[in-house]
Design a protein around this motif. Structure first.
Motif, mmCIF file in Angstrom:
data_model
loop_
_atom_site.group_PDB
_atom_site.id
_atom_site.type_symbol
_atom_site.label_atom_id
_atom_site.label_comp_id
_atom_site.label_asym_id
_atom_site.label_seq_id
_atom_site.Cartn_x
_atom_site.Cartn_y
_atom_site.Cartn_z
ATOM 1 N N MET A 1 30.358 29.306 48.357
ATOM 2 C CA MET A 1 31.196 30.282 47.682
ATOM 3 C C MET A 1 31.995 29.571 46.602
ATOM 4 O O MET A 1 32.544 28.499 46.814
ATOM 5 N N GLU A 2 32.071 30.193 45.466
ATOM 6 C CA GLU A 2 32.839 29.669 44.345
ATOM 7 C C GLU A 2 34.331 29.894 44.575
ATOM 8 O O GLU A 2 34.740 30.522 45.531
ATOM 9 N N ASP A 3 35.130 29.406 43.663
ATOM 10 C CA ASP A 3 36.567 29.621 43.728
ATOM 11 C C ASP A 3 36.891 31.102 43.600
ATOM 12 O O ASP A 3 36.218 31.841 42.872
ATOM 13 N N LEU A 4 37.936 31.516 44.315
ATOM 14 C CA LEU A 4 38.375 32.908 44.225
ATOM 15 C C LEU A 4 39.102 33.146 42.913
ATOM 16 O O LEU A 4 39.764 32.265 42.375
ATOM 17 N N ASN A 5 38.966 34.350 42.423
ATOM 18 C CA ASN A 5 39.553 34.784 41.171
ATOM 19 C C ASN A 5 40.301 36.080 41.485
ATOM 20 O O ASN A 5 39.792 36.908 42.227
ATOM 21 N N ILE A 6 41.484 36.267 40.941
ATOM 22 C CA ILE A 6 42.236 37.501 41.167
ATOM 23 C C ILE A 6 41.970 38.450 39.998
ATOM 24 O O ILE A 6 42.212 38.107 38.838
ATOM 25 N N ALA A 7 41.452 39.631 40.314
ATOM 26 C CA ALA A 7 41.169 40.640 39.297
ATOM 27 C C ALA A 7 42.274 41.685 39.317
ATOM 28 O O ALA A 7 42.725 42.091 40.394
ATOM 29 N N GLU A 8 42.705 42.109 38.139
ATOM 30 C CA GLU A 8 43.630 43.231 38.008
ATOM 31 C C GLU A 8 43.003 44.222 37.036
ATOM 32 O O GLU A 8 42.791 43.906 35.876
ATOM 33 N N ILE A 9 42.688 45.403 37.557
ATOM 34 C CA ILE A 9 42.094 46.466 36.757
ATOM 35 C C ILE A 9 43.209 47.445 36.415
ATOM 36 O O ILE A 9 43.887 47.960 37.314
ATOM 37 N N LEU A 10 43.398 47.704 35.138
ATOM 38 C CA LEU A 10 44.506 48.551 34.697
ATOM 39 C C LEU A 10 44.088 50.005 34.556
ATOM 40 O O LEU A 10 42.932 50.314 34.250
ATOM 41 N N SER A 11 45.045 50.904 34.735
ATOM 42 C CA SER A 11 44.829 52.331 34.496
ATOM 43 C C SER A 11 45.015 52.596 33.001
ATOM 44 O O SER A 11 45.406 51.698 32.241
ATOM 45 N N GLU A 12 44.758 53.819 32.598
ATOM 46 C CA GLU A 12 44.926 54.183 31.187
ATOM 47 C C GLU A 12 46.364 53.984 30.721
ATOM 48 O O GLU A 12 46.612 53.710 29.558
ATOM 49 N N SER A 13 47.329 54.117 31.643
ATOM 50 C CA SER A 13 48.737 53.959 31.289
ATOM 51 C C SER A 13 49.144 52.487 31.186
ATOM 52 O O SER A 13 50.270 52.183 30.799
ATOM 53 N N GLY A 14 48.233 51.578 31.565
ATOM 54 C CA GLY A 14 48.526 50.158 31.491
ATOM 55 C C GLY A 14 49.054 49.567 32.781
ATOM 56 O O GLY A 14 49.297 48.370 32.872
ATOM 57 N N ARG A 15 49.232 50.396 33.797
ATOM 58 C CA ARG A 15 49.675 49.899 35.102
ATOM 59 C C ARG A 15 48.475 49.378 35.894
ATOM 60 O O ARG A 15 47.357 49.812 35.680
ATOM 61 N N VAL A 16 48.754 48.469 36.828
ATOM 62 C CA VAL A 16 47.694 47.951 37.687
ATOM 63 C C VAL A 16 47.174 49.081 38.564
ATOM 64 O O VAL A 16 47.940 49.764 39.226
ATOM 65 N N PHE B 1 43.972 48.504 40.411
ATOM 66 C CA PHE B 1 43.356 47.740 41.495
ATOM 67 C C PHE B 1 43.701 46.266 41.316
ATOM 68 O O PHE B 1 43.704 45.760 40.186
ATOM 69 N N ARG B 2 43.954 45.587 42.420
ATOM 70 C CA ARG B 2 44.161 44.136 42.417
ATOM 71 C C ARG B 2 43.416 43.589 43.625
ATOM 72 O O ARG B 2 43.607 44.064 44.737
ATOM 73 N N TYR B 3 42.561 42.605 43.388
ATOM 74 C CA TYR B 3 41.803 42.052 44.498
ATOM 75 C C TYR B 3 41.292 40.654 44.177
ATOM 76 O O TYR B 3 41.190 40.266 43.018
ATOM 77 N N ALA B 4 40.997 39.921 45.254
ATOM 78 C CA ALA B 4 40.384 38.602 45.121
ATOM 79 C C ALA B 4 38.874 38.784 45.084
ATOM 80 O O ALA B 4 38.331 39.692 45.721
ATOM 81 N N ARG B 5 38.212 37.907 44.344
ATOM 82 C CA ARG B 5 36.758 38.008 44.206
ATOM 83 C C ARG B 5 36.190 36.642 43.849
ATOM 84 O O ARG B 5 36.914 35.734 43.450
ATOM 85 N N TYR B 6 34.875 36.551 43.999
ATOM 86 C CA TYR B 6 34.164 35.357 43.542
ATOM 87 C C TYR B 6 32.849 35.798 42.910
ATOM 88 O O TYR B 6 32.346 36.887 43.175
ATOM 89 N N LEU B 7 32.312 34.945 42.068
ATOM 90 C CA LEU B 7 31.058 35.237 41.376
ATOM 91 C C LEU B 7 29.894 34.880 42.293
ATOM 92 O O LEU B 7 29.883 33.823 42.931
ATOM 93 N N SER B 8 28.924 35.777 42.376
ATOM 94 C CA SER B 8 27.742 35.536 43.218
ATOM 95 C C SER B 8 27.035 34.253 42.778
ATOM 96 O O SER B 8 27.194 33.795 41.647
ATOM 97 N N ALA B 9 26.252 33.692 43.680
ATOM 98 C CA ALA B 9 25.555 32.424 43.413
ATOM 99 C C ALA B 9 24.685 32.491 42.165
ATOM 100 O O ALA B 9 24.569 31.518 41.422
ATOM 101 N N ASP B 10 24.072 33.667 41.910
ATOM 102 C CA ASP B 10 23.216 33.788 40.724
ATOM 103 C C ASP B 10 23.995 34.197 39.476
ATOM 104 O O ASP B 10 23.420 34.355 38.403
ATOM 105 N N GLY B 11 25.313 34.393 39.640
ATOM 106 C CA GLY B 11 26.161 34.690 38.496
ATOM 107 C C GLY B 11 26.051 36.096 37.950
ATOM 108 O O GLY B 11 26.518 36.371 36.847
ATOM 109 N N THR B 12 25.448 37.012 38.711
ATOM 110 C CA THR B 12 25.225 38.362 38.183
ATOM 111 C C THR B 12 26.259 39.393 38.602
ATOM 112 O O THR B 12 26.313 40.470 38.025
#
Length: 102
Positions: free
Chosen positions: A1-16, A18-29
């Motif tokens: 497993m690669e290093d974890l990355n924190i994603a923040e997806i914003l709404s149309e108003s600019g507020r967060v 979704f916020r979650y930890a994630r990693y890139l799959s082994a094949d990078g897709t």
């Protein structure tokens, strides 16, 4: 497993939204959620919280009404809702305490 990355997806108003930890799959897709997950109402209050393990829900999850009151709580095992879930109205009154949601 690669290093974890924190994603923040914003709404149309600019507020967060979704916020979650994630990693890139082994094949990078694709990004795979792994770790804490939070979703927010458009008002900015917490909507849902739980944990992903290699892309599937695992452990205790909670959902909240826009006013911050607990709406539902229960357990996921390998992405499946299991056991007894509890549901509450916007005032915190228990609505249903029983089987997993279908």
């Amino acid at each position: 497993m690669e290093d974890l990355n924190i994603a923040e997806i914003l709404s149309e108003s600019g507020r967060v939204r979704f916020r979650y930890a994630r990693y890139l799959s082994a094949d990078g897709t694709e990004w795979i959620r792994h770790g804490r997950f939070e979703a927010y109402h458009v008002t900015g209050t917490l909507s849902s919280e739980g944990t992903f393990v290699h892309g599937v829900e695992q452990g205790e999850w909670r959902d909240y009404h826009p006013n911050g009151q607990l709406a539902a709580q229960g357990i996921y095992e390998n992405g499946e809702a299991v056991g007894d879930w509890q549901f509450h109205d916007q005032n915190g009154v228990v609505l249903d305490d029983g089987e997993t949601p279908s």
